[in-house]
Scaffold this active site. Structure first.
Site, PDB file in Angstrom:
ATOM      1  CB  SER A  21      -0.932   0.020   1.213  1.00 14.43           C
ATOM      2  OG  SER A  21      -0.173  -0.102   2.405  1.00 14.43           O
ATOM      3  CG  ASP A 308      -3.685   5.400   7.205  1.00 21.17           C
ATOM      4  OD1 ASP A 308      -2.505   5.118   7.519  1.00 21.17           O
ATOM      5  OD2 ASP A 308      -4.240   4.905   6.209  1.00 21.17           O
ATOM      6  CG  HIS A 311      -0.785   3.738   4.811  1.00 23.03           C
ATOM      7  ND1 HIS A 311      -2.019   3.282   5.198  1.00 23.03           N
ATOM      8  CD2 HIS A 311      -0.186   2.724   4.139  1.00 23.03           C
ATOM      9  CE1 HIS A 311      -2.168   2.037   4.774  1.00 23.03           C
ATOM     10  NE2 HIS A 311      -1.071   1.673   4.129  1.00 23.03           N
TER      11      HIS A 311
END
Length: 342
Positions: A21, A308, A311
């Protein structure tokens, strides 16, 4: 190096990206059954047009900044291309196979992402199409000048840090098994034409809000950070061994762990104010819930390290990538990305 066409300014013909991600630029949007997605607000609030693109970020991520630094377009998500049309031009411009949730091991978030092995399979498909269209020699020439960026491992390390120490293998054995799997995977990329590797090592995963929040003291999780150090050491020596056996291979390894720990320990030197809490989320440290439309988010994103609970913010990603691009040891070695691209 001489280039024609759209990439006249680029340092390399193309950037190919594999990983998780941290570099997904929209592949997971196309996985209907996956919940590992970021194609909704408040993600992308600082992206042009305030658009949620599937990047797990408030704006751009590592993959975007790497492309910008190299002077090439951001690699296109592989799953956004139609599989049955002739995509030679798109394939030559760089492709992203990265998928949120992916890990070194196939059972990591199985069914919710494109596993790393599957990503390499997709790259092999691209290679096959290019050979068909251009012939083997031209294809290998193009791929040997392009950069292959790999960002993988964080998902396993976070899972390990959360696991019960009584039932888990030792950190050394755990990392050794990851690196052994990775060896076969990188070798397979090499055998499919990849020659210039950029490996972005794992960051201090123990300091991500999701793991801090589990500590009563809200300090970084030591197991997570220690295992990241071990993993980066293992990957670095694996790349070094590969280079010794494959003379035409070159690589740049970036120790994200060392770089981000500097930001966390001396935030004001780097323009950060909030090193622990997530900008977007809910609950304690904004780390109980992911960045969802119901979450709250901070107004001062540029002074947060974390967007978040897992990340980094766009600011962190930009700073880290610029060190990887033209920094030096102990953060990036044996050469930086810029030197690799010459």
């Amino acid at each position: 190096m001489h280039h024609t066409g759209a990439n006249a300014q680029g340092l390399v013909p193309a950037l190919y990206v594999l990983g998780d991600s941290l570099v997904d630029v929209g592949n997971n949007n196309h996985l209907e059954l996956s919940l590992v997605k970021a194609d909704f607000p408040h993600n992308g609030i600082d992206y042009p047009g305030k658009k949620a693109t599937g990047r797990f970020s408030n704006g751009y991520n590592f993959a975007d900044f790497m492309a910008q630094n190299l002077g090439v377009p951001t690699s296109i998500p592989y799953l956004s291309l139609s599989p049955d049309s002739n995509n030679t031009d798109e394939y030559l411009a760089g492709v992203s196979f990265a998928s949120g949730g992916a890990g070194v091991l196939n059972n990591t978030n199985s069914g919710k992402c494109i596993s790393f092995d599957e990503q390499i399979d997709y790259f092999a498909t691209v290679y096959g199409v290019l050979v068909q269209q251009l012939g083997a020699e031209k294809t290998l020439d193009h791929l040997s000048k392009s950069i292959f960026a790999v960002v993988i491992g964080s998902n396993e390390l976070i899972k390990y840090a959360k696991s019960d120490p009584a039932t888990s293998t030792s950190p050394e054995d755990f990392v050794a098994s990851l690196v052994a799997t990775l060896q076969d995977q990188l070798k397979r990329m090499y055998n499919t034409g990849a020659r210039r590797f950029v490996f972005i090592g794992t960051g201090p995963v123990g300091c991500c809000p999701a793991l801090r929040e589990r500590n009563e003291t809200k300090e970084c999780n030591e197991v997570g950070n220690d295992v990241s150090t071990l993993y980066n050491r293992g990957v670095s020596s694996l790349l070094n061994e590969m280079k010794e056996s494959e003379v035409d291979m070159s690589y740049s390894f970036f120790d994200t762990n060392k770089a981000v720990l500097q930001y966390i320990s001396q935030p004001s030197n780097y323009g950060f104010q909030e090193v622990a809490d997530a900008c977007c989320g809910l609950g304690d440290m904004n780390a109980k819930i992911a960045c969802l439309p119901i979450s709250t988010y901070c107004s001062n994103r540029s002074d947060h390290i974390f967007w978040d609970y897992y990340h980094p913010t766009e600011t962190t990603a930009r700073m880290v990538t610029s060190v990887a691009f033209d920094g030096s040891a102990p953060f990036v070695y044996p050469i930086n990305i810029k030197q690799l691209s010459i």
